[in-house]
Design a protein around this motif. Structure first.
Motif, mmCIF file in Angstrom:
data_model
loop_
_atom_site.group_PDB
_atom_site.id
_atom_site.type_symbol
_atom_site.label_atom_id
_atom_site.label_comp_id
_atom_site.label_asym_id
_atom_site.label_seq_id
_atom_site.Cartn_x
_atom_site.Cartn_y
_atom_site.Cartn_z
ATOM 1 N N ALA A 231 0.821 -1.228 0.000
ATOM 2 C CA ALA A 231 0.000 0.000 0.000
ATOM 3 C C ALA A 231 0.846 1.265 0.000
ATOM 4 C CB ALA A 231 -0.914 -0.002 1.223
ATOM 5 N N ALA A 232 2.132 1.142 0.280
ATOM 6 C CA ALA A 232 2.987 2.314 0.492
ATOM 7 C C ALA A 232 3.190 3.112 -0.791
ATOM 8 C CB ALA A 232 4.334 1.878 1.053
ATOM 9 N N ASP A 233 3.273 4.426 -0.619
ATOM 10 C CA ASP A 233 3.674 5.313 -1.711
ATOM 11 C C ASP A 233 5.189 5.461 -1.758
ATOM 12 O OD1 ASP A 233 0.981 6.308 -2.680
ATOM 13 O OD2 ASP A 233 0.845 6.854 -0.567
ATOM 14 N N ALA A 234 5.844 5.244 -0.621
ATOM 15 C CA ALA A 234 7.306 5.274 -0.567
ATOM 16 C C ALA A 234 7.765 4.481 0.646
ATOM 17 C CB ALA A 234 7.821 6.711 -0.492
ATOM 18 N N HIS A 235 8.960 3.891 0.523
ATOM 19 C CA HIS A 235 9.569 3.166 1.628
ATOM 20 C C HIS A 235 10.748 4.000 2.140
ATOM 21 C CE1 HIS A 235 8.212 -0.633 -0.767
ATOM 22 N NE2 HIS A 235 7.200 -0.047 -0.160
ATOM 23 N N ILE A 236 10.821 4.184 3.448
ATOM 24 C CA ILE A 236 11.876 5.029 4.008
ATOM 25 C C ILE A 236 12.642 4.257 5.079
ATOM 26 C CG2 ILE A 236 10.681 7.185 3.501
ATOM 27 C CD1 ILE A 236 9.779 7.299 6.421
ATOM 28 N N ARG A 237 13.879 4.705 5.304
ATOM 29 C CA ARG A 237 14.688 4.049 6.337
ATOM 30 C C ARG A 237 15.539 5.083 7.055
ATOM 31 N NH1 ARG A 237 17.970 3.186 1.784
ATOM 32 N NH2 ARG A 237 20.201 3.610 2.140
ATOM 33 N N ILE A 238 15.884 4.753 8.290
ATOM 34 C CA ILE A 238 16.832 5.525 9.087
ATOM 35 C C ILE A 238 18.189 4.852 8.935
ATOM 36 C CG2 ILE A 238 17.448 6.245 11.425
ATOM 37 C CD1 ILE A 238 14.419 6.069 12.084
ATOM 38 N N PRO A 239 19.243 5.592 8.584
ATOM 39 C CA PRO A 239 20.549 4.924 8.417
ATOM 40 C C PRO A 239 21.028 4.295 9.716
ATOM 41 C CG PRO A 239 20.793 7.321 8.417
ATOM 42 C CD PRO A 239 19.326 7.040 8.360
ATOM 43 N N MET A 240 21.479 3.069 9.618
ATOM 44 C CA MET A 240 22.002 2.328 10.767
ATOM 45 C C MET A 240 23.492 2.126 10.534
ATOM 46 S SD MET A 240 19.314 1.901 12.674
ATOM 47 C CE MET A 240 19.947 0.696 13.829
ATOM 48 N N LEU A 241 24.323 2.839 11.272
ATOM 49 C CA LEU A 241 25.759 2.844 11.024
ATOM 50 C C LEU A 241 26.517 1.846 11.906
ATOM 51 C CD1 LEU A 241 26.281 6.701 10.701
ATOM 52 C CD2 LEU A 241 25.610 5.034 8.953
ATOM 53 N N GLY A 242 25.825 1.281 12.880
ATOM 54 C CA GLY A 242 26.471 0.307 13.754
ATOM 55 C C GLY A 242 26.227 -1.112 13.298
ATOM 56 N N ARG A 243 26.356 -2.050 14.206
ATOM 57 C CA ARG A 243 26.207 -3.465 13.871
ATOM 58 C C ARG A 243 24.758 -3.940 13.983
ATOM 59 N NH1 ARG A 243 30.742 -6.726 17.088
ATOM 60 N NH2 ARG A 243 29.843 -8.412 15.827
ATOM 61 N N LEU A 244 23.911 -3.170 14.670
ATOM 62 C CA LEU A 244 22.507 -3.558 14.808
ATOM 63 C C LEU A 244 21.694 -2.978 13.663
ATOM 64 C CD1 LEU A 244 22.104 -2.966 18.653
ATOM 65 C CD2 LEU A 244 22.835 -5.034 17.445
ATOM 66 N N ASP A 245 20.537 -3.584 13.404
ATOM 67 C CA ASP A 245 19.768 -3.162 12.233
ATOM 68 C C ASP A 245 18.410 -2.571 12.578
ATOM 69 O OD1 ASP A 245 18.388 -5.371 13.056
ATOM 70 O OD2 ASP A 245 18.524 -6.470 11.163
ATOM 71 N N SER A 246 18.168 -2.235 13.860
ATOM 72 C CA SER A 246 16.877 -1.652 14.190
ATOM 73 C C SER A 246 16.971 -0.797 15.440
ATOM 74 C CB SER A 246 15.806 -2.736 14.390
ATOM 75 O OG SER A 246 16.067 -3.478 15.561
ATOM 76 N N LEU A 247 16.039 0.157 15.530
ATOM 77 C CA LEU A 247 15.882 0.996 16.706
ATOM 78 C C LEU A 247 14.566 0.656 17.386
ATOM 79 C CD1 LEU A 247 16.873 4.468 15.175
ATOM 80 C CD2 LEU A 247 18.213 3.156 16.825
ATOM 81 N N ASN A 248 14.445 1.037 18.646
ATOM 82 C CA ASN A 248 13.151 0.935 19.313
ATOM 83 C C ASN A 248 12.126 1.731 18.506
ATOM 84 O OD1 ASN A 248 11.114 2.304 21.302
ATOM 85 N ND2 ASN A 248 11.800 0.455 22.335
ATOM 86 N N VAL A 249 10.919 1.206 18.384
ATOM 87 C CA VAL A 249 9.914 1.842 17.535
ATOM 88 C C VAL A 249 9.597 3.260 17.991
ATOM 89 C CG1 VAL A 249 7.945 0.909 18.836
ATOM 90 C CG2 VAL A 249 7.660 1.501 16.431
ATOM 91 N N SER A 250 9.656 3.529 19.295
ATOM 92 C CA SER A 250 9.366 4.875 19.770
ATOM 93 C C SER A 250 10.478 5.853 19.385
ATOM 94 C CB SER A 250 9.160 4.881 21.286
ATOM 95 O OG SER A 250 10.326 4.490 21.968
ATOM 96 N N VAL A 251 11.738 5.382 19.368
ATOM 97 C CA VAL A 251 12.852 6.226 18.928
ATOM 98 C C VAL A 251 12.721 6.518 17.431
ATOM 99 C CG1 VAL A 251 15.360 6.341 18.659
ATOM 100 C CG2 VAL A 251 14.372 5.374 20.741
ATOM 101 N N SER A 252 12.409 5.490 16.655
ATOM 102 C CA SER A 252 12.216 5.675 15.215
ATOM 103 C C SER A 252 11.090 6.660 14.933
ATOM 104 C CB SER A 252 11.910 4.331 14.553
ATOM 105 O OG SER A 252 12.976 3.430 14.712
ATOM 106 N N ALA A 253 10.009 6.527 15.665
ATOM 107 C CA ALA A 253 8.880 7.440 15.468
ATOM 108 C C ALA A 253 9.286 8.882 15.734
ATOM 109 C CB ALA A 253 7.723 7.034 16.376
ATOM 110 N N ALA A 254 10.047 9.109 16.801
ATOM 111 C CA ALA A 254 10.479 10.469 17.132
ATOM 112 C C ALA A 254 11.354 11.049 16.023
ATOM 113 C CB ALA A 254 11.220 10.472 18.460
ATOM 114 N N ILE A 255 12.292 10.257 15.521
ATOM 115 C CA ILE A 255 13.177 10.732 14.458
ATOM 116 C C ILE A 255 12.368 11.122 13.225
ATOM 117 C CG2 ILE A 255 14.967 9.998 12.830
ATOM 118 C CD1 ILE A 255 16.101 8.257 15.118
ATOM 119 N N LEU A 256 11.464 10.260 12.811
ATOM 120 C CA LEU A 256 10.703 10.506 11.587
ATOM 121 C C LEU A 256 9.704 11.650 11.753
ATOM 122 C CD1 LEU A 256 10.137 6.791 10.519
ATOM 123 C CD2 LEU A 256 11.861 8.396 9.676
ATOM 124 N N LEU A 257 9.069 11.722 12.917
ATOM 125 C CA LEU A 257 8.124 12.817 13.164
ATOM 126 C C LEU A 257 8.815 14.175 13.111
ATOM 127 C CD1 LEU A 257 5.897 11.367 16.023
ATOM 128 C CD2 LEU A 257 5.056 12.312 13.850
#
Length: 265
Positions: A231-257
């Protein structure tokens, strides 16, 4: 009236409302803990069923104009409790001696106000109440127009959610619905759907968020389901420069908002 026994029926029901979502659904009631959170709740138009307070823990006398709840503390449905009872009914000790039992209400997508350029946060199958509460705090800070919870695994009046949101559950419209209902609503209102995902995605700060936008996130463990990816019009990502591939969903939400806030201002 002062309640001094933890066996009092009102105390027993309050504890049940704190602990069991089935009791909250059956009665249409939920518990708000803390003066600030209760004040936000009542300002948002929720109906108070009853109020419990421990005078020894209040920062101001019950009739003080400095208390945001002074007019309610003296109402007929207000009950003073002893410190021992308050310790039984309170989840945390730093709540300034107030708990409220409030009548719940269920917002729907059609209840959301019409906006020319809305900003929505959409969470699919959010499981942890604390995460949802933290997302609501970020949504309040960014003045998002709503948080939409699709196929939720926790109820919106979970005490942990209310506490972690510090009352933002009452300051930001929050709707629970299915993913299909949400997608239909967003498409009907010409809201651009941006899904946060690692695969086939662009950096979030290279994506236009100035128009009507829904930022969609899934669980940390499994991400979004295919229904949202399609359904998406675009797919977006937050760059992950360390060894892990995800952030806590609340942290991700804050960055994107706040990227949306930056672009819009």
């Amino acid at each position: 009236m002062t309640i001094s026994s933890v066996q009092n029926p009102r105390v027993k029901q309050l504890v049940l409302l704190q602990q069991k979502s089935s009791e909250r659904r059956k009665t249409g009631l939920f518990v708000v803990e803390g003066q600030r959170e209760t004040a936000h709740c009542l300002e948002a138009g929720y109906q108070l069923d009853s109020l419990f307070y421990c005078e020894e823990l209040l920062p101001y006398p019950p009739d003080s104009h400095l208390s945001p709840l002074s007019s309610h503390l003296s109402s007929p449905n207000s009950y003073q409790v002893t410190p021992q009872v308050y310790e039984k009914i309170a989840y945390r000790g730093s709540t300034e001696g107030v708990l409220a039992v409030v009548r719940s209400r269920q917002l729907t997508l059609s209840d959301l106000p019409e906006k020319d350029n809305p900003l929505y946060v959409v969470l699919e199958s959010v499981e942890k109440p604390g995460n949802l509460g933290a997302v609501l705090r970020s949504a309040d800070a960014a003045q998002a127009d709503a948080v939409i919870v699709c196929d939720p695994l926790t109820d919106l009046y979970n005490p942990n959610l209310i506490r972690s949101s510090i009352g933002a559950i009452f300051t930001v419209p929050c709707v629970a619905c299915t993913s299909d209902e949400c997608i239909s609503f967003l498409k009907q209102h010409h809201v651009r759907i941006l899904t946060a995902q690692l695969q086939d995605s662009h950096l979030y700060y290279d994506t236009d968020m100035r128009q009507a936008t829904a930022i969609v996130m899934g669980t940390e463990s499994t991400g979004l389901t295919d229904v949202w990816r399609r359904a998406a019009d675009a797919h977006i990502r937050i760059p992950m420069l360390g060894r892990l591939d995800s952030l806590n969903v609340s942290v991700s939400a804050a960055i994107l908002l706040f990227e949306a806030v930056r672009q819009r201002h």
